[in-house]
Write an enzyme that holds these catalytic residues in place. Structure first.
Site, PDB file in Angstrom:
ATOM      1  N   TYR A  39      -9.099   5.605   8.751  1.00 27.87           N
ATOM      2  CA  TYR A  39     -10.000   5.623   7.593  1.00 27.87           C
ATOM      3  C   TYR A  39     -11.432   6.021   7.960  1.00 27.87           C
ATOM      4  CZ  TYR A  39      -5.939   4.139   5.109  1.00 27.87           C
ATOM      5  OH  TYR A  39      -4.672   4.120   4.585  1.00 27.87           O
TER       6      TYR A  39
ATOM      7  N   ASP B  70       0.826  -1.206   0.000  1.00 26.06           N
ATOM      8  CA  ASP B  70       0.000   0.000   0.000  1.00 26.06           C
ATOM      9  C   ASP B  70       0.862   1.257   0.000  1.00 26.06           C
ATOM     10  OD1 ASP B  70      -2.735   0.812  -0.097  1.00 26.06           O
ATOM     11  OD2 ASP B  70      -2.545   1.577   1.943  1.00 26.06           O
TER      12      ASP B  70
ATOM     13  N   GLU C 265      -9.605  -2.360  -6.425  1.00 29.36           N
ATOM     14  CA  GLU C 265      -9.646  -2.273  -4.958  1.00 29.36           C
ATOM     15  C   GLU C 265      -9.877  -3.658  -4.352  1.00 29.36           C
ATOM     16  OE1 GLU C 265      -9.009  -0.052  -2.640  1.00 29.36           O
ATOM     17  OE2 GLU C 265      -8.493   1.503  -4.073  1.00 29.36           O
TER      18      GLU C 265
ATOM     19  N   TYR D  69     -12.369   3.355   1.046  1.00 26.28           N
ATOM     20  CA  TYR D  69     -11.699   3.210   2.345  1.00 26.28           C
ATOM     21  C   TYR D  69     -12.475   3.954   3.432  1.00 26.28           C
ATOM     22  CZ  TYR D  69      -7.519   0.586   1.055  1.00 26.28           C
ATOM     23  OH  TYR D  69      -6.666  -0.407   0.663  1.00 26.28           O
TER      24      TYR D  69
END
Ligand SMILES: Cc1ncc(CO)c(N)n1
Length: 225
Positions: free
Chosen positions: A165, A44, A207, A139
């Site tokens: 998030y 990430d 995603e 997210y």
């Protein structure tokens, strides 16, 4: 229905699958294997470097100062707040800053960031936002959902991730991108809208694949031995 409501609805099946993915649920319930999480944070981090570049391109393509400023803010949040989360997790998990930055992008990381960059390089702001919107928006949605699980925000390993998030600051970026895309969609032909919808669906798929890549700790073929 606004344009972003329409594209969100069109991608609903894949978004639901992401929410239900064992990686995402594992963060919420605190049961995720730490090796998968470490793999995820390293991948990430590499992804967010490319995502930041795309947002910097948003600043270049912005038609007015307000839009420039919005992208500059989102870029700053990503580089200095969101990625700080990764740096502090890495330190805690015994991954050095050098190791973090030297991570070799995995198959989905490379495909996803290349696709985002390719859309951004076409030079139209609406396409650029359609490509990055599932990132910020999904997210935030996931953060808010996981934060409702009792104990999730306080979990010693994953609590900080959930709080990041689910935060208002993170949500504001998603909401800003949503309103920008709705603004840019006004006056576009149905054909142009379908093109944006397709881009949004593609990055929504990526995603899901990113969660799955991390869950499986996917490797390149020659690393499999
Ligand atoms: C793959 C991916 N998508 C979205 C986000 C949210 O910024 C992230 N950190 N990573």
């Amino acid at each position: 229905m606004t344009f972003t409501q329409r594209i969100r609805k069109n991608a609903d099946a894949i978004w639901k699958a992401s929410h239900k993915h064992p990686f995402v649920q594992g963060i919420g319930y605190g049961t995720l294997d730490l090796e998968s999480f470490k793999y995820f944070m390293r991948q990430d981090y590499k992804y967010l470097i490319e995502y930041s570049r795309v947002m910097a391109m948003g600043t270049v393509l912005a038609p007015d100062l307000d839009t420039m400023s919005g992208f500059a803010k989102a870029l700053d949040e990503t580089l200095n707040t969101e990625m700080e989360l990764h740096r502090s997790y890495a330190e805690r998990l015994g991954i050095s800053r050098e190791e973090l930055e030297a991570t070799i992008p995995g198959p989905v990381t490379l495909a996803y960031s290349s696709y985002m960059m390719a859309e951004a390089q076409k030079g139209a702001l609406a396409e650029l936002i359609a490509a990055i919107l599932p990132c910020a928006w999904s997210y935030y949605e996931i953060g808010l959902q996981l934060a409702k699980i009792p104990g999730a925000t306080e979990h010693e390993q994953y609590g900080e991730w959930v709080r990041m998030y689910a935060s208002d600051e993170f949500g504001e970026i998603a909401e800003w991108l949503i309103s920008k895309l709705d603004e840019l969609a006004e006056g576009k032909t149905e054909e142009e809208l379908e093109q944006l919808e397709a881009i949004f669906l593609n990055t929504s798929r990526y995603e899901y694949m990113f969660w799955d890549m991390a869950y499986q700790q996917e490797r390149w073929p020659e690393e499999l031995e």
